[in-house]
Structures are given as structure tokens and as C-alpha cells.
Design an enzyme around this catalytic site. Structure first.
Site, PDB file in Angstrom:
ATOM      1  N   HIS A 196       8.377  -1.813  -6.417  1.00  0.00           N
ATOM      2  CA  HIS A 196       9.703  -2.002  -5.828  1.00  0.00           C
ATOM      3  C   HIS A 196      10.043  -3.478  -5.705  1.00  0.00           C
ATOM      4  O   HIS A 196       9.169  -4.346  -5.785  1.00  0.00           O
ATOM      5  CB  HIS A 196       9.796  -1.298  -4.467  1.00  0.00           C
ATOM      6  CG  HIS A 196       8.782  -1.752  -3.479  1.00  0.00           C
ATOM      7  ND1 HIS A 196       7.451  -1.391  -3.541  1.00  0.00           N
ATOM      8  CD2 HIS A 196       8.879  -2.573  -2.409  1.00  0.00           C
ATOM      9  CE1 HIS A 196       6.792  -1.942  -2.541  1.00  0.00           C
ATOM     10  NE2 HIS A 196       7.629  -2.671  -1.844  1.00  0.00           N
ATOM     11  N   HIS A 207       6.593  -5.435  -7.147  1.00  0.00           N
ATOM     12  CA  HIS A 207       5.205  -5.302  -6.679  1.00  0.00           C
ATOM     13  C   HIS A 207       4.925  -3.884  -6.192  1.00  0.00           C
ATOM     14  O   HIS A 207       5.826  -3.107  -5.898  1.00  0.00           O
ATOM     15  CB  HIS A 207       4.922  -6.282  -5.537  1.00  0.00           C
ATOM     16  CG  HIS A 207       5.686  -5.973  -4.282  1.00  0.00           C
ATOM     17  ND1 HIS A 207       7.038  -6.191  -4.161  1.00  0.00           N
ATOM     18  CD2 HIS A 207       5.279  -5.441  -3.100  1.00  0.00           C
ATOM     19  CE1 HIS A 207       7.438  -5.815  -2.968  1.00  0.00           C
ATOM     20  NE2 HIS A 207       6.403  -5.347  -2.303  1.00  0.00           N
ATOM     21  N   ASP A 252       2.667  -2.522  -2.996  1.00  0.00           N
ATOM     22  CA  ASP A 252       2.268  -3.219  -1.772  1.00  0.00           C
ATOM     23  C   ASP A 252       0.783  -3.566  -1.733  1.00  0.00           C
ATOM     24  O   ASP A 252      -0.083  -2.712  -1.981  1.00  0.00           O
ATOM     25  CB  ASP A 252       2.629  -2.361  -0.543  1.00  0.00           C
ATOM     26  CG  ASP A 252       4.136  -2.315  -0.336  1.00  0.00           C
ATOM     27  OD1 ASP A 252       4.801  -3.346  -0.571  1.00  0.00           O
ATOM     28  OD2 ASP A 252       4.645  -1.239   0.046  1.00  0.00           O
ATOM     29  N   ARG A 298       8.181  -1.373   8.617  1.00  0.00           N
ATOM     30  CA  ARG A 298       7.444  -0.616   7.595  1.00  0.00           C
ATOM     31  C   ARG A 298       6.101  -0.176   8.160  1.00  0.00           C
ATOM     32  O   ARG A 298       5.428  -0.965   8.836  1.00  0.00           O
ATOM     33  CB  ARG A 298       7.210  -1.492   6.358  1.00  0.00           C
ATOM     34  CG  ARG A 298       6.710  -0.699   5.166  1.00  0.00           C
ATOM     35  CD  ARG A 298       6.471  -1.595   3.959  1.00  0.00           C
ATOM     36  NE  ARG A 298       5.103  -2.076   3.948  1.00  0.00           N
ATOM     37  CZ  ARG A 298       4.652  -3.064   3.156  1.00  0.00           C
ATOM     38  NH1 ARG A 298       5.465  -3.691   2.338  1.00  0.00           N
ATOM     39  NH2 ARG A 298       3.389  -3.426   3.191  1.00  0.00           N
TER      40      ARG A 298
HETATM   41  C1  SIN Z   1       8.741  -4.398   0.973  1.00  0.00           C
HETATM   42  O1  SIN Z   1       8.268  -4.904  -0.025  1.00  0.00           O
HETATM   43  O2  SIN Z   1       8.132  -3.574   1.645  1.00  0.00           O
HETATM   44  C2  SIN Z   1      10.165  -4.739   1.400  1.00  0.00           C
HETATM   45  C3  SIN Z   1      11.142  -3.824   0.763  1.00  0.00           C
HETATM   46  C4  SIN Z   1      12.531  -4.027   1.289  1.00  0.00           C
HETATM   47  O3  SIN Z   1      12.731  -4.817   2.213  1.00  0.00           O
HETATM   48  O4  SIN Z   1      13.438  -3.383   0.771  1.00  0.00           O
END
Ligand code: SIN
Length: 279
Positions: free
Chosen positions: A254, A104, A106, A269
Site C-alpha cells: 500500500h 510497502h 508493513d 493502526r
Molecule cells: C500505513 O502505511 O499504514 C499508512 C497508510 C495510510 O495512512 O493510509
């Protein structure tokens, strides 16, 4: 040392298409305009940049994000008391589904999806818990000119409801009556800063291509999702305590790998607001 005396950051590319390791910077200290400009240049060139050994506080994390734009509040998981713009990333033995376990970009279901995200992990499992990043530019550039032109005429719907409701159900959160973001975006977007084109559909939020038969939509999305899953367009980041990854949601996707259950993986985050995608 004045800002102009500060040494330049060192940028070490990690693969041909995506990812670079940044050295020569201390993110626990205030950044000068030159350093911020260098980081932005590295991000734009490599789509995701990584840092080691940066034990930043929540306030330093927020300050870092604000150098790159205003901060985004997550539509499903606002932050802890006093920190609405912090998204906690945490998995342990009680977790039933982790965040980010499908490819995805974000919150692509927002009308103006986030520009970038900065993830700081302080606690890691003994092994595993890597994050994979895949280049939207490389995926676009892997397609034939005729197929690129076809995709450039299309838009797709990104819906937050299915994924957020499932997540809430697994966490025992009652979200009855809540509304979730939903938006239609071009299947190919032009990056507002680099001018490069990238594919902008993802397996987590994109439900269908607009205005084409369902079978055609499913076939196109399956093909594009498989391109993002191809290892040659990816970089795999192996975390250590206090590593940071800063990615450009307009240029890459990611996926977090959940191969460490029941161990703990934890951090925060900060997400930077973006603008409306265009072809
Ligand atoms: C996310 O999608 O922000 C999580 C990524 C992660 O935990 O590595």
C-alpha cells in the site's frame, strides 16, 4: 440475537484483482466466531477489505485485531501511554514526511513481518488523503513463467534503518545508538493460508536482491516496483471519517497519498503479527 442468527456480511468486490467493501457488520459491537470467520475469508479472497462508518474506540480496535492474531508493537513508533500496540497515523501542517508514502508491506524488515494491519481514520482532509493498495498476487501472475522461476531462486534484504532514521531525523528525534530490524526474505512468498504466490519486495524496505551483482539487483527491483505501481493491479480507497481498511501484508502493498498538506489526516493502526515468509 444469537451469533447463529446474525446476518452474514455483504462483500462487494471493488476491482478484478484486489479490494472489497464490507457491509452488514457493526465493528463497535463484539464479534462472534462466524463473523470473524467471514471477515477472514473476505480478507483472504480480496487482500484488503474496507468498512464505512465504524467509530470504534481504541479498545474495540485492539479487540478487533486480536481476533486475527497477537498484536505487533512497531519497532520505531510504539503507541501512546498504555497502548503499545497502537500506531498513531497523523499528518498536519508541521509534518515533513508522512507514514507510508512509498509502496510497502508493513515492517517487512522484521524477521516475521506482520500478517495484517487495520487502519481506522477519524479525521480527514477536505479532499485527498487516499490510500492505494496493489496486489502481490497480480504482480506475480503478470510475469512470464521463466522470470517467475528465476525470481523463485532469489532472496532479498529488507532493512528498516534507512527509512526509520530518515523519518526520525525529519521529526527531530535523536535515534543515536538505536538498532532497527533487518531481514532476508524470499523474493516470492507463498501465502500461508491461501497457498497463492506473490512478489514480496517493496520500495520502502527492500535494499537489494541477495547474492547478485548490484546492477542486476537494481534492474530487477526497478521492474518489480514498477509492476506494483501499475494501476491495473490496484484499488484506490477514498476515506471518510470512521472508515476502516484491513489489509493482508502477505498479499498486497500500500501507499498513502500526501496531497492534502497542510490539512489534518489522523487515526490509528493496529498491526497483527505474522510469520516467517517462505517460498
Ligand atoms: C500505513 O502505511 O499504514 C499508512 C497508510 C495510510 O495512512 O493510509
Amino acid at each position: 440475537m444469537s451469533e447463529t442468527d446474525q446476518p452474514s456480511i455483504a462483500v462487494q468486490p471493488l476491482t478484478r484483482h484486489i479490494g472489497a467493501l464490507i457491509d452488514g457488520i457493526d465493528l463497535t459491537r463484539p464479534l462472534g466466531a462466524t463473523q470473524v470467520a467471514e471477515l477472514r475469508r473476505a480478507l483472504l479472497a480480496h487482500q484488503v477489505i474496507f468498512f464505512r462508518n465504524q467509530p470504534i474506540s481504541l479498545d474495540q480496535h485492539l479487540a478487533l485485531g486480536r481476533h486475527f492474531g497477537s498484536l505487533h508493537v512497531h519497532p520505531n513508533s510504539p503507541g501512546p501511554e498504555g497502548y503499545p500496540e497502537i500506531l498513531q497515523i497523523h499528518a498536519d501542517e508541521n509534518t515533513r514526511r508522512i507514514a507510508g508514502d512509498r509502496w510497502h508491506s508493513d515492517v517487512s524488515c522484521d524477521v516475521e513481518p506482520p500478517m495484517g494491519s487495520i487502519l481506522h481514520l477519524h479525521t480527514l482532509p477536505s479532499h485527498g488523503g487516499d490510500t492505494l493498495f496493489s496486489s502481490a498476487y497480480a504482480v506475480y501472475e503478470s510475469l512470464s513463467p521463466g522470470f517467475r522461476r528465476y525470481l523463485e531462486g532469489l532472496s532479498a534484504t529488507h532493512d528498516g534503518e534507512p527509512t526509520y532514521r530518515q523519518r526520525n531525523r525529519l521529526r527531530g528525534i535523536d535515534d543515536t545508538g538505536r538498532r532497527f530490524p533487518k531481514a532476508s526474505h524470499p523474493v516470492v512468498r507463498t501465502h500461508p493460508e491461501t497457498g497463492r504466490k506473490g512478489v514480496f519486495v517493496n520500495a520502502n524496505f527492500t535494499t537489494h536482491i541477495d547474492n547478485v551483482p548490484a546492477a542486476e539487483s537494481e534492474g530487477i527491483l526497478r521492474l518489480l516496483f514498477e509492476r506494483f505501481a501499475a494501476p491495473e493491479y490496484q484499488v484506490r480507497w477514498r476515506w471518510e471519517p470512521h472508515s476502516i481498511a484491513f489489509w493482508d501484508n502477505r498479499a498486497c502493498q500500500h501507499l498513502a497519498v500526501w496531497d492534502y498538506y497542510p490539512e489534518v489526516r489522523s487515526g490509528y493502526r493496529v498491526t497483527i503479527s505474522g510469520d516467517k515468509p517462505y517460498l
